[in-house]
Structure formats: C-alpha cells, structure tokens
Write an enzyme that holds these catalytic residues in place. Structure first.
Site, mmCIF file in Angstrom:
data_model
loop_
_atom_site.group_PDB
_atom_site.id
_atom_site.type_symbol
_atom_site.label_atom_id
_atom_site.label_comp_id
_atom_site.label_asym_id
_atom_site.label_seq_id
_atom_site.Cartn_x
_atom_site.Cartn_y
_atom_site.Cartn_z
ATOM 1 N N SER A 216 0.849 -1.191 0.000
ATOM 2 C CA SER A 216 0.000 0.000 0.000
ATOM 3 C C SER A 216 0.881 1.236 0.000
ATOM 4 C CB SER A 216 -0.891 0.012 1.242
ATOM 5 O OG SER A 216 -1.399 1.316 1.434
ATOM 6 N N HIS B 53 -1.394 -1.356 -4.101
ATOM 7 C CA HIS B 53 -2.653 -0.986 -3.434
ATOM 8 C C HIS B 53 -2.666 0.533 -3.228
ATOM 9 C CE1 HIS B 53 -6.116 -1.927 -0.796
ATOM 10 N NE2 HIS B 53 -5.649 -0.973 0.003
ATOM 11 N N ASP C 92 -4.799 3.652 -1.718
ATOM 12 C CA ASP C 92 -5.873 3.999 -0.793
ATOM 13 C C ASP C 92 -6.407 5.394 -1.081
ATOM 14 O OD1 ASP C 92 -6.050 1.702 1.011
ATOM 15 O OD2 ASP C 92 -3.979 2.205 1.528
ATOM 16 N N MET D 132 -9.020 8.208 0.013
ATOM 17 C CA MET D 132 -9.835 8.614 1.173
ATOM 18 C C MET D 132 -10.349 10.039 0.972
ATOM 19 S SD MET D 132 -7.481 7.207 4.279
ATOM 20 C CE MET D 132 -6.575 5.660 4.166
ATOM 21 N N HIS E 219 -8.537 1.214 -3.578
ATOM 22 C CA HIS E 219 -9.441 0.949 -2.454
ATOM 23 C C HIS E 219 -10.130 2.272 -2.131
ATOM 24 C CE1 HIS E 219 -9.631 -0.138 2.141
ATOM 25 N NE2 HIS E 219 -10.831 -0.043 1.585
ATOM 26 N N MET F 224 -12.220 4.545 -0.130
ATOM 27 C CA MET F 224 -12.821 4.788 1.192
ATOM 28 C C MET F 224 -13.492 6.150 1.105
ATOM 29 S SD MET F 224 -9.604 3.299 3.280
ATOM 30 C CE MET F 224 -8.621 3.402 1.794
ATOM 31 N N MET G 155 -11.390 -5.804 5.831
ATOM 32 C CA MET G 155 -10.569 -4.869 6.612
ATOM 33 C C MET G 155 -10.243 -5.480 7.976
ATOM 34 S SD MET G 155 -10.063 -2.368 4.602
ATOM 35 C CE MET G 155 -9.082 -1.457 5.784
ATOM 36 N N ASP H 114 -6.709 -6.487 4.446
ATOM 37 C CA ASP H 114 -6.104 -5.151 4.456
ATOM 38 C C ASP H 114 -6.045 -4.585 5.866
ATOM 39 O OD1 ASP H 114 -5.191 -2.647 3.848
ATOM 40 O OD2 ASP H 114 -6.982 -1.997 2.759
HETATM 41 C C1 DX5 Z 1 -6.163 1.611 5.842
HETATM 42 C C2 DX5 Z 1 -5.785 1.271 4.429
HETATM 43 C C3 DX5 Z 1 -4.734 0.242 4.315
HETATM 44 C C4 DX5 Z 1 -3.404 0.662 4.898
HETATM 45 C C5 DX5 Z 1 -2.679 -0.561 5.325
HETATM 46 O O1 DX5 Z 1 -7.218 2.485 5.819
HETATM 47 O O2 DX5 Z 1 -6.920 0.810 3.731
HETATM 48 O O3 DX5 Z 1 -4.569 -0.171 2.978
HETATM 49 O O4 DX5 Z 1 -2.610 1.381 4.008
HETATM 50 O O5 DX5 Z 1 -1.561 -0.161 6.029
HETATM 51 P P1 DX5 Z 1 -0.888 -1.083 7.125
HETATM 52 O O6 DX5 Z 1 -0.408 -2.298 6.416
HETATM 53 O O7 DX5 Z 1 0.195 -0.218 7.681
HETATM 54 O O8 DX5 Z 1 -1.950 -1.403 8.144
HETATM 55 ZN ZN ZN Z 2 -6.522 -0.155 1.745
#
Ligand code: DX5
Ligand code: ZN
Length: 220
Positions: free
Chosen positions: A7, A32, A34, A36, A65, A67, A136, A174
């Site tokens: 990620s 990956h 993220d 947000m 991903h 969010m 998650m 994740d």
């Molecule tokens: C959290 C993200 C994850 C995050 C994982 O909201 O969706 O993808 O980057 O990071 P680690 O592996 O540090 O928990």
């Molecule tokens: Zn993620």
C-alpha cells in the site's frame, strides 16, 4: 499462491516512482492505492490524477481501495484513469450491485470492502457480482494500525461462505499485516495481502517485500 499488494499510503510520496520500482524489484505484482475523502474516513489522501500518473509509469496491477462516500459517482472513473481493480465499501453504497456492474463494464475487477464491525451477511447479495472482497482487519483511515485479532475468524468464515457458494471471488485482507501474522492470514484463506507500514516503514521496501513473500509462502 498469494499476491502481496504493497500500500503506497505508507510510501514517501516525494519519491513515489522509486518506491514503486522498489516493491516491484522485491516481487510485488499489485500496488494498493488507498483513496480517502475525509468523510467516509477521517483522512484525505489521493485521487484520480495520481492513479493516472501511476498508470503511465508502471505495469503493476493497480488496486484502488475507495474509502469514500457515494462511491458509485467515481468507481468507473478510476478504471478509466487506469485502475485494474476498484473496491468500494459496502457501508458506503446503497446501490452496491449497480456500482460493481459499472466497474466491470468499464473493464475493471470489482471489489467489495467491508469494515471490521460490519457483518459478513451484508456481503451475501453482492458477492456474485464481485471479483474480490477486501476484508478490513483495521478500521480504515490510517496506515500502521494494529491487526484486529478477530479478523482471523472472520476471514475463515468468509472463506467458507465463498467456497460453499462455489464462487470464484478472491479474498484480500487489508490492515496490520506484517511478517509475523502473514502466514496466519494466508492459512486462513486470504489470496491477496495488503501491507503498508510493513513494506515502507523500515526504509527497505525491496527487502521488506521479499521477507513478507517468504514469510507467507511457508503455508502455500
Ligand atoms: C487503511 C488502508 C490500508 C493501509 C494498510 O485504511 O486501507 O490499505 O494502508 O496499512 P498497514 O499495512 O500499515 O496497516
Ligand atoms: Zn486499503
């Protein structure tokens, strides 16, 4: 077999291209990303322009991903921007089936992401329209959180649920995965494993990817 998906949330964004090359050198095939929005989760990260730039730079599979609230407004746009995989949260979308179909129609793989406290029953009707589920194992919003231990049992139940229905849906896990627990999540049914801080946190992403793949391969 499993795939490790670093990620980039925990990467150094000023050196993103180098960080991508580093994880690829370690053997990662999936990146990956993220996304947000500061509403669905209490953090804001990156969006479509960054995915477009990454697409131009790498041939790694891009796993976005989302969010974000009302993900149906944006999901297909992420495929158009170059994402190969797009997941949306079951908690954020009242028209989930429609969104999953839109992702597939745009040419992407469609994923359903599910928060730690959301019951697996909420996946039942969407599963036949999904290529993968993002389970998650932390509450989304930030990297570097502790793996929620009940996720192992939830993962096993999800594995059973998919197998009983004879579906090809893959399971991605994740949050909070490191070299100590990666074997356990793979043994419990995960096929794609996201790792952020465990890859980028120590400053040696190539080595960290190799270590994680090796630690996970014990069970394959
Ligand atoms: C959290 C993200 C994850 C995050 C994982 O909201 O969706 O993808 O980057 O990071 P680690 O592996 O540090 O928990
Ligand atoms: Zn993620």
């Amino acid at each position: 077999m499993f795939e490790l998906a670093p990620s980039i949330l925990s990467a150094d964004f000023t050196r993103l291209a180098e960080e991508i090359c580093a994880v690829k050198a370690g053997g990662a095939k999936i990146l990956h990303v993220d996304v947000m929005d500061g509403h669905f989760v209490p953090n804001i990260t990156i969006g479509l322009p960054v995915v477009e730039s990454i697409r131009k730079f790498t041939d790694l599979t891009i796993d976005t991903h989302l969010m974000i609230e009302t993900p149906n407004r944006y999901a297909a746009k992420f495929v158009e921007a170059g994402a190969d995989m797009v997941s949306v949260h079951v908690e954020a979308d009242v028209h989930l089936q429609k969104t999953l179909c839109a992702i597939r129609e745009a040419g992407g793989q469609a994923g359903i992401a599910i928060n730690p406290a959301t019951s697996l029953t909420s996946l039942e009707e969407g599963l036949p329209f999904a290529d993968y589920v993002v389970l998650m194992s932390v509450n989304p919003g930030f990297g570097g959180q502790k793996f929620i231990h009940t996720s192992i049992d939830k993962l096993r139940r999800l594995r059973r649920m998919i197998d009983e229905r004879d579906l090809p849906t893959k399971i991605e896990i994740d949050g909070g995965v490191d070299s100590k627990n990666i074997a356990k999540v793979i043994e419990s049914g995960a096929e794609i494993v996201v790792a952020g801080s465990a890859v980028f946190g120590g400053g040696e992403p190539t080595e960290a990817v190799k270590t994680l793949i090796e630690a996970g391969t014990v069970w394959v």
